[in-house]
Design an enzyme around this catalytic site. Structure first.
Site, PDB file in Angstrom:
ATOM      1  CB  THR A   2       4.141  -3.043  14.918  1.00  0.00           C
ATOM      2  OG1 THR A   2       4.098  -3.024  13.870  1.00  0.00           O
ATOM      3  CG2 THR A   2       4.602  -3.706  15.329  1.00  0.00           C
TER       4      THR A   2
ATOM      5  CG  PHE B 133      -7.541   7.082  -0.244  1.00  0.00           C
ATOM      6  CD1 PHE B 133      -6.733   7.659  -0.183  1.00  0.00           C
ATOM      7  CD2 PHE B 133      -9.453   6.869   0.585  1.00  0.00           C
ATOM      8  CE1 PHE B 133      -6.220   6.992   0.915  1.00  0.00           C
ATOM      9  CE2 PHE B 133      -7.943   6.417   2.254  1.00  0.00           C
ATOM     10  CZ  PHE B 133      -6.891   6.708   2.466  1.00  0.00           C
TER      11      PHE B 133
ATOM     12  CB  SER C 202      -0.993   0.453   1.098  1.00  0.00           C
ATOM     13  OG  SER C 202      -1.862  -0.980   0.967  1.00  0.00           O
TER      14      SER C 202
ATOM     15  CB  VAL D 214      -5.721  -5.528   8.596  1.00  0.00           C
ATOM     16  CG1 VAL D 214      -5.756  -6.108   9.981  1.00  0.00           C
ATOM     17  CG2 VAL D 214      -6.164  -5.727   6.964  1.00  0.00           C
TER      18      VAL D 214
ATOM     19  CG  HIS E  23       4.290  -1.304   9.254  1.00  0.00           C
ATOM     20  ND1 HIS E  23       5.360  -0.842   8.899  1.00  0.00           N
ATOM     21  CD2 HIS E  23       3.432  -1.971   8.250  1.00  0.00           C
ATOM     22  CE1 HIS E  23       5.444  -0.562   6.876  1.00  0.00           C
ATOM     23  NE2 HIS E  23       4.035  -2.040   7.176  1.00  0.00           N
TER      24      HIS E  23
END
Length: 165
Positions: free
Chosen positions: A95, A122, A65, A91, A97
């Site tokens: 963490t 988007f 992504s 998803v 991230h």
């Protein structure tokens, strides 16, 4: 959550302009392909349903992504597209991230909408769990890909109607 009150695939077809003279690029993340493939299928079939010719739907893939921004920029600069749809799925995990990827893609797509004279749509699902993603990729909440295709057609039409002469 807004999706709980609105099915992503519900719209009035009469409000959608013809896509017959439009070219749409779609950049798709390979990560979470079980989600991005149905999103792509939804976008593709909806574009065709509204008149976009098969040869005018340009599809390319990027690994994840975060790479959607570069892919969309590259497509806009090197192909004759009237809009670019980015499709991905992040998803939430254990963490931070998730936050960095979502923020980076969101900012990148917003920035391209300012810098270029074409709309960037988007289509990044940002979900807390895989079930939420499934629900938005053809599940109980419809298909975000359908919504992205309709948005692309409407934004191309918006741009063309509002060109400065």
């Amino acid at each position: 959550m807004a999706t709980a009150y609105h099915n992503l695939s519900s719209y009035d077809p009469a409000t959608v302009p013809s896509g017959a003279e439009m070219t749409v690029g779609i950049v798709v993340s390979e990560w979470n392909e079980n989600i991005t493939k149905p999103l792509l299928d939804g976008a593709y079939s909806t574009l065709k349903k509204h008149g976009v010719k098969e040869e005018n739907i340009l599809i390319d893939f990027v690994p994840g992504s975060f790479e959607l921004v570069f892919g969309a920029k590259h497509l806009a600069e090197n192909k004759p597209v009237d809009a670019v749809i980015v499709i991905g799925c992040v998803v939430r995990g254990d963490t931070p991230h998730f936050d960095y990827v979502c923020s980076g893609v969101t900012q990148g797509v917003a920035d391209m909408n300012i810098r270029y004279d074409i709309p960037f749509i988007f289509g990044l699902l940002t979900t807390d769990d895989m079930q939420q993603a499934i629900d938005r990729a053809g599940g109980k909440h419809g298909n975000k890909g359908d919504e992205c295709a309709i948005t692309a057609i409407k934004m191309i039409d918006f741009y063309r109607r509002n060109l400065e002469e």
